[in-house]
Design a protein around this motif. Structure first.
Motif, PDB file in Angstrom:
ATOM      1  N   ASN A  76       0.817  -1.207   0.000  1.00  0.00           N
ATOM      2  CA  ASN A  76       0.000   0.000   0.000  1.00  0.00           C
ATOM      3  C   ASN A  76       0.857   1.266   0.000  1.00  0.00           C
ATOM      4  O   ASN A  76       0.901   2.000  -0.977  1.00  0.00           O
ATOM      5  N   LEU A  77       1.558   1.525   1.109  1.00  0.00           N
ATOM      6  CA  LEU A  77       2.275   2.794   1.237  1.00  0.00           C
ATOM      7  C   LEU A  77       3.413   2.948   0.234  1.00  0.00           C
ATOM      8  O   LEU A  77       3.488   3.945  -0.498  1.00  0.00           O
ATOM      9  N   VAL A  78       4.318   1.969   0.197  1.00  0.00           N
ATOM     10  CA  VAL A  78       5.464   2.072  -0.717  1.00  0.00           C
ATOM     11  C   VAL A  78       4.989   2.047  -2.166  1.00  0.00           C
ATOM     12  O   VAL A  78       5.454   2.838  -3.011  1.00  0.00           O
ATOM     13  N   TYR A  79       4.055   1.155  -2.466  1.00  0.00           N
ATOM     14  CA  TYR A  79       3.529   1.056  -3.832  1.00  0.00           C
ATOM     15  C   TYR A  79       2.943   2.385  -4.300  1.00  0.00           C
ATOM     16  O   TYR A  79       3.242   2.864  -5.400  1.00  0.00           O
ATOM     17  N   TYR A  80       2.119   3.015  -3.461  1.00  0.00           N
ATOM     18  CA  TYR A  80       1.450   4.233  -3.903  1.00  0.00           C
ATOM     19  C   TYR A  80       2.392   5.423  -3.954  1.00  0.00           C
ATOM     20  O   TYR A  80       2.204   6.338  -4.772  1.00  0.00           O
ATOM     21  N   GLY A 100       1.566  -2.572 -15.625  1.00  0.00           N
ATOM     22  CA  GLY A 100       0.825  -3.608 -16.335  1.00  0.00           C
ATOM     23  C   GLY A 100       1.626  -4.869 -16.607  1.00  0.00           C
ATOM     24  O   GLY A 100       1.067  -5.881 -17.029  1.00  0.00           O
ATOM     25  N   VAL A 101       2.928  -4.837 -16.366  1.00  0.00           N
ATOM     26  CA  VAL A 101       3.745  -6.048 -16.479  1.00  0.00           C
ATOM     27  C   VAL A 101       3.436  -7.018 -15.337  1.00  0.00           C
ATOM     28  O   VAL A 101       3.871  -8.162 -15.353  1.00  0.00           O
ATOM     29  N   LEU A 102       2.682  -6.573 -14.343  1.00  0.00           N
ATOM     30  CA  LEU A 102       2.338  -7.413 -13.195  1.00  0.00           C
ATOM     31  C   LEU A 102       1.816  -8.802 -13.553  1.00  0.00           C
ATOM     32  O   LEU A 102       2.202  -9.784 -12.908  1.00  0.00           O
ATOM     33  N   PRO A 103       0.927  -8.959 -14.547  1.00  0.00           N
ATOM     34  CA  PRO A 103       0.498 -10.313 -14.870  1.00  0.00           C
ATOM     35  C   PRO A 103       1.650 -11.252 -15.198  1.00  0.00           C
ATOM     36  O   PRO A 103       1.605 -12.435 -14.891  1.00  0.00           O
ATOM     37  N   VAL A 104       2.680 -10.708 -15.830  1.00  0.00           N
ATOM     38  CA  VAL A 104       3.843 -11.536 -16.168  1.00  0.00           C
ATOM     39  C   VAL A 104       4.678 -11.813 -14.929  1.00  0.00           C
ATOM     40  O   VAL A 104       5.041 -12.958 -14.647  1.00  0.00           O
ATOM     41  N   VAL A 158       9.619   6.763 -14.877  1.00  0.00           N
ATOM     42  CA  VAL A 158       9.683   5.348 -15.263  1.00  0.00           C
ATOM     43  C   VAL A 158      10.313   4.523 -14.142  1.00  0.00           C
ATOM     44  O   VAL A 158       9.855   3.415 -13.827  1.00  0.00           O
ATOM     45  N   ALA A 159      11.369   5.051 -13.506  1.00  0.00           N
ATOM     46  CA  ALA A 159      12.005   4.346 -12.389  1.00  0.00           C
ATOM     47  C   ALA A 159      11.022   4.162 -11.234  1.00  0.00           C
ATOM     48  O   ALA A 159      10.981   3.095 -10.597  1.00  0.00           O
ATOM     49  N   CYS A 160      10.202   5.184 -10.976  1.00  0.00           N
ATOM     50  CA  CYS A 160       9.171   5.065  -9.939  1.00  0.00           C
ATOM     51  C   CYS A 160       8.151   3.982 -10.312  1.00  0.00           C
ATOM     52  O   CYS A 160       7.698   3.216  -9.445  1.00  0.00           O
ATOM     53  N   ALA A 161       7.780   3.921 -11.589  1.00  0.00           N
ATOM     54  CA  ALA A 161       6.831   2.898 -12.030  1.00  0.00           C
ATOM     55  C   ALA A 161       7.400   1.500 -11.853  1.00  0.00           C
ATOM     56  O   ALA A 161       6.685   0.561 -11.472  1.00  0.00           O
ATOM     57  N   VAL A 162       8.704   1.335 -12.117  1.00  0.00           N
ATOM     58  CA  VAL A 162       9.354   0.035 -11.895  1.00  0.00           C
ATOM     59  C   VAL A 162       9.336  -0.307 -10.402  1.00  0.00           C
ATOM     60  O   VAL A 162       9.099  -1.461 -10.014  1.00  0.00           O
ATOM     61  N   GLY A 163       9.568   0.696  -9.546  1.00  0.00           N
ATOM     62  CA  GLY A 163       9.481   0.467  -8.106  1.00  0.00           C
ATOM     63  C   GLY A 163       8.091   0.035  -7.688  1.00  0.00           C
ATOM     64  O   GLY A 163       7.931  -0.861  -6.844  1.00  0.00           O
ATOM     65  N   ALA A 164       7.056   0.655  -8.278  1.00  0.00           N
ATOM     66  CA  ALA A 164       5.680   0.258  -7.989  1.00  0.00           C
ATOM     67  C   ALA A 164       5.425  -1.171  -8.455  1.00  0.00           C
ATOM     68  O   ALA A 164       4.758  -1.960  -7.769  1.00  0.00           O
ATOM     69  N   LEU A 166       7.627  -3.660  -8.711  1.00  0.00           N
ATOM     70  CA  LEU A 166       8.287  -4.599  -7.808  1.00  0.00           C
ATOM     71  C   LEU A 166       7.532  -4.710  -6.484  1.00  0.00           C
ATOM     72  O   LEU A 166       7.361  -5.818  -5.943  1.00  0.00           O
ATOM     73  N   SER A 167       7.054  -3.574  -5.962  1.00  0.00           N
ATOM     74  CA  SER A 167       6.326  -3.578  -4.696  1.00  0.00           C
ATOM     75  C   SER A 167       5.049  -4.408  -4.800  1.00  0.00           C
ATOM     76  O   SER A 167       4.733  -5.233  -3.936  1.00  0.00           O
ATOM     77  N   TRP A 168       4.319  -4.182  -5.894  1.00  0.00           N
ATOM     78  CA  TRP A 168       3.035  -4.869  -6.000  1.00  0.00           C
ATOM     79  C   TRP A 168       3.184  -6.334  -6.406  1.00  0.00           C
ATOM     80  O   TRP A 168       2.351  -7.155  -6.069  1.00  0.00           O
ATOM     81  N   THR A 169       4.236  -6.672  -7.103  1.00  0.00           N
ATOM     82  CA  THR A 169       4.495  -8.082  -7.395  1.00  0.00           C
ATOM     83  C   THR A 169       4.692  -8.845  -6.091  1.00  0.00           C
ATOM     84  O   THR A 169       4.110  -9.916  -5.881  1.00  0.00           O
ATOM     85  N   TRP A 170       5.523  -8.299  -5.209  1.00  0.00           N
ATOM     86  CA  TRP A 170       5.747  -8.944  -3.918  1.00  0.00           C
ATOM     87  C   TRP A 170       4.445  -9.037  -3.135  1.00  0.00           C
ATOM     88  O   TRP A 170       4.129 -10.086  -2.556  1.00  0.00           O
ATOM     89  N   TYR A 171       3.673  -7.946  -3.100  1.00  0.00           N
ATOM     90  CA  TYR A 171       2.432  -7.938  -2.330  1.00  0.00           C
ATOM     91  C   TYR A 171       1.431  -8.969  -2.848  1.00  0.00           C
ATOM     92  O   TYR A 171       0.837  -9.720  -2.068  1.00  0.00           O
ATOM     93  N   ALA A 172       1.230  -8.992  -4.161  1.00  0.00           N
ATOM     94  CA  ALA A 172       0.230  -9.899  -4.731  1.00  0.00           C
ATOM     95  C   ALA A 172       0.547 -11.353  -4.405  1.00  0.00           C
ATOM     96  O   ALA A 172      -0.343 -12.136  -4.044  1.00  0.00           O
ATOM     97  N   VAL A 173       1.808 -11.729  -4.515  1.00  0.00           N
ATOM     98  CA  VAL A 173       2.208 -13.105  -4.247  1.00  0.00           C
ATOM     99  C   VAL A 173       2.139 -13.403  -2.750  1.00  0.00           C
ATOM    100  O   VAL A 173       1.577 -14.426  -2.328  1.00  0.00           O
TER     101      VAL A 173
END
Length: 309
Positions: A76-80, A100-104, A158-164, A166-173
């Motif tokens: 939540n916090l880091v992702y946003y 949107g790369v999250l599905p992959v 773009v770097a911030c989007a990559v950080g988002a 990575l954050s949400w990939t970890w969270y979702a899993v």
């Protein structure tokens, strides 16, 4: 499975709103946006949780609280923080389609989980999703170059989007795995507990947000009424209701399929962005939408076929 897919679609529609919020509030920093959204989310969650607390208080273990605070901090916090920065510096379309790369990424990380299809069988759907992401990124960066934007600001975005991502990939899993292993809460209860944990962390974040001067452009207005309205809408819609839908989807779908459902967040974010900018999608953007939808549909059919066997 049908209910799980419907819940995933509803979560995507509500989560897409979070990409629009930073664009509506350019006079406020990502720190202020994240703190305000999640303090409000915590308050709403605490109010809704209060009638259930006498029953739940003995069910929530120390392990549950530790998991809730970890998930809340990263997911939540880091992702946003990253997402708001990406939208303000790079725009809605680049931010939404890098995330949107999250599905992959989620599918790759969850490929060894129980109920997941082998990656070899998902190669076709994942290829369609990847092709869609390539199309939109080619369009976005070609358009940015043609318009003469600040490439350094875009690069930071773009770097911030990559950080988002990575954050949400970890969270979702991590969230899906925890619910699968310790599933003694309903989706609504887990969402409200997550909201309370996030709210506690957001109060701590609000202190530097209030003290630090906002790094805004000279022409950006700080409309506090709009700030409150947008953050209430995001806290209720995306955080409270959207997270409840996502937890319900996570309980009903294998991780490889729930990872595919996240693509709907990207699609809705794009639609909201097009409506805000009063324009139709360009050809490459339209191709990306078609490819992403085709990839998700193919993945759904593969999982449905496996469930029926």
């Amino acid at each position: 499975m049908g209910k799980g897919i419907s819940y995933g679609l509803a979560a995507g529609a509500l989560w897409g709103l979070v990409f629009l919020a930073p664009r509506l509030l350019p006079g406020f920093s990502p720190l202020e946006l994240s703190a305000a959204r999640y303090v409000l989310y915590g308050l709403v969650s605490a109010v809704l949780l209060a009638p259930l607390w006498s029953r739940l208080r003995h069910s929530v273990s120390g392990n549950d609280w530790r998991a809730l605070f970890r998930l809340s901090l990263v997911g939540n916090l880091v992702y946003y923080l990253f997402l708001a920065g990406a939208v303000q510096m790079a725009g809605i379309a680049p931010a939404s389609l890098i995330v949107g790369v999250l599905p992959v990424t989620v599918t790759l990380v969850g490929s060894r989980d129980h109920g997941a299809l082998p990656l070899s069988k998902l190669a076709g759907p994942l290829a369609l999703v990847a092709a869609g992401i390539v199309c939109i990124n080619v369009d976005v960066f070609a358009h940015a170059a043609a318009s003469g934007g600040d490439w350094r600001l875009t690069l930071i975005g773009v770097a911030c989007a990559v950080g988002a991502l990575l954050s949400w990939t970890w969270y979702a899993v991590a969230n899906a795995r925890y619910l699968a292993e310790f599933g003694h809460f309903t989706s609504q209860e887990w969402s409200l507990l997550t909201g309370v944990a996030t709210g506690v962390l957001a109060v701590a974040l609000a202190i530097p947000a209030a003290l630090l001067p906002p790094p805004v452009a000279a022409d950006a207005q700080r409309d506090w009424q709009m700030f409150l309205i947008v953050n209430i809408a995001v806290a209720l819609g995306a955080s409270t209701i959207g997270n409840a839908f996502w937890n319900a989807a996570s309980r009903r779908l294998p991780l490889t399929l729930s990872g595919q459902m996240i693509v709907f967040e990207t699609l809705f974010a794009l639609v909201y962005g097009f409506l805000y900018e009063h324009r139709a999608p360009r050809w490459l953007e339209l191709a990306a939408i078609v490819l992403l939808l085709a990839g998700v549909s193919a993945s759904v059919r593969l999982h449905a076929r496996r469930s029926s066997n």
